[in-house]
Design a protein around this motif. Structure first.
Motif, PDB file in Angstrom:
ATOM      1  N   GLY A 131       0.827  -1.209   0.000  1.00 43.67           N
ATOM      2  CA  GLY A 131       0.000   0.000   0.000  1.00 43.67           C
ATOM      3  C   GLY A 131       0.854   1.248   0.000  1.00 43.67           C
ATOM      4  N   LEU A 132       1.919   1.229   0.775  1.00 47.01           N
ATOM      5  CA  LEU A 132       2.835   2.370   0.796  1.00 47.01           C
ATOM      6  C   LEU A 132       3.501   2.557  -0.560  1.00 47.01           C
ATOM      7  CD1 LEU A 132       4.476   1.912   4.317  1.00 47.01           C
ATOM      8  CD2 LEU A 132       2.638   3.480   3.658  1.00 47.01           C
ATOM      9  N   ASP A 133       3.826   1.456  -1.229  1.00 41.92           N
ATOM     10  CA  ASP A 133       4.405   1.545  -2.573  1.00 41.92           C
ATOM     11  C   ASP A 133       3.443   2.219  -3.549  1.00 41.92           C
ATOM     12  OD1 ASP A 133       6.577   0.166  -1.556  1.00 41.92           O
ATOM     13  OD2 ASP A 133       6.123  -1.720  -2.585  1.00 41.92           O
ATOM     14  N   PHE A 134       2.156   1.977  -3.372  1.00 48.37           N
ATOM     15  CA  PHE A 134       1.141   2.617  -4.215  1.00 48.37           C
ATOM     16  C   PHE A 134       1.026   4.113  -3.927  1.00 48.37           C
ATOM     17  CE2 PHE A 134      -0.813  -1.434  -5.488  1.00 48.37           C
ATOM     18  CZ  PHE A 134      -1.292  -1.114  -6.745  1.00 48.37           C
ATOM     19  N   GLY A 135       1.333   4.514  -2.692  1.00 47.63           N
ATOM     20  CA  GLY A 135       1.127   5.896  -2.269  1.00 47.63           C
ATOM     21  C   GLY A 135      -0.113   6.036  -1.414  1.00 47.63           C
ATOM     22  N   LEU A 136      -0.523   4.941  -0.806  1.00 45.60           N
ATOM     23  CA  LEU A 136      -1.717   4.904   0.032  1.00 45.60           C
ATOM     24  C   LEU A 136      -1.574   5.846   1.228  1.00 45.60           C
ATOM     25  CD1 LEU A 136      -4.405   3.214   0.641  1.00 45.60           C
ATOM     26  CD2 LEU A 136      -2.952   1.893   2.166  1.00 45.60           C
ATOM     27  N   THR A 137      -2.643   6.604   1.493  1.00 46.89           N
ATOM     28  CA  THR A 137      -2.676   7.443   2.691  1.00 46.89           C
ATOM     29  C   THR A 137      -3.641   6.878   3.721  1.00 46.89           C
ATOM     30  OG1 THR A 137      -4.360   8.886   1.704  1.00 46.89           O
ATOM     31  CG2 THR A 137      -2.056   9.539   1.432  1.00 46.89           C
ATOM     32  N   GLY A 138      -4.502   5.979   3.323  1.00 49.59           N
ATOM     33  CA  GLY A 138      -5.460   5.334   4.231  1.00 49.59           C
ATOM     34  C   GLY A 138      -6.538   4.653   3.422  1.00 49.59           C
TER      35      GLY A 138
END
Length: 173
Positions: A131-138
């Motif tokens: 998710g962090l790799d995608f740029g997820l903020t929440g």
């Protein structure tokens, strides 16, 4: 007289606090949908129902753009947007994918059993690094990825009628 001078800074601080809280409660909806032009993450995710197999969105499956919805069973807004995702999956068969974010596989399966499974395939991201790799903020967040692996749309927060229309335009175009 000196006591009144103490009230002025307190009143100003209180007023600024109320104004700030109001601004936070009235976000600009456009800031939640962004055109993007960056590569999808290279990371491969194990499939929910076949952990020995993986899916990667750097080279999306299929012949056109795909939608990837990052969701979790413990996420209330994910429940709220589920009907919109189901509608998109019906309109764009084979183009709607899911990624279970920081969720236990049993909980994800129960969530989908209760609400229905609109996804073509579901990857799992138990650590949250994908998710962090995608740029997820929440969660929930939705990404539309072009057939050449570029993220072309990023929707922060739950889908609704207007946001679903923007996703549909990106999937169809």
């Amino acid at each position: 007289m000196k006591r009144w001078l103490l009230v002025i800074p307190v009143a100003l601080l209180l007023g600024l606090g109320v104004l700030g809280a109001y601004q936070l409660m009235q976000p600009d909806d456009e800031s939640f949908v962004a055109k993007a032009d960056r590569s999808a993450p290279e990371r491969a995710f194990p499939l929910l129902d076949a952990p020995e197999q993986e899916i990667s969105f750097a080279t999306p499956p299929g012949d056109g753009p795909v939608m990837v919805n990052l969701f979790a069973s413990w996420c209330a807004p994910c429940r709220a947007e589920h009907g919109d995702i189901t509608s998109l999956a019906e309109e764009f068969p084979g183009q709607v994918y899911g990624l279970a974010y920081k969720d236990a596989p049993e909980a994800t399966r129960a969530f989908l059993e209760e609400l229905g499974n609109p996804f073509e395939q579901i990857g799992v991201d138990p650590s949250g690094q994908g998710g962090l790799d995608f740029g997820l903020t929440g969660v929930p967040e939705t990404f539309v990825i072009s057939e050449d692996g570029q993220i072309i749309l990023h929707v922060r927060g739950p889908l609704d009628v207007e946001r679903s229309q923007q996703v549909a335009e990106a999937l169809g175009g």
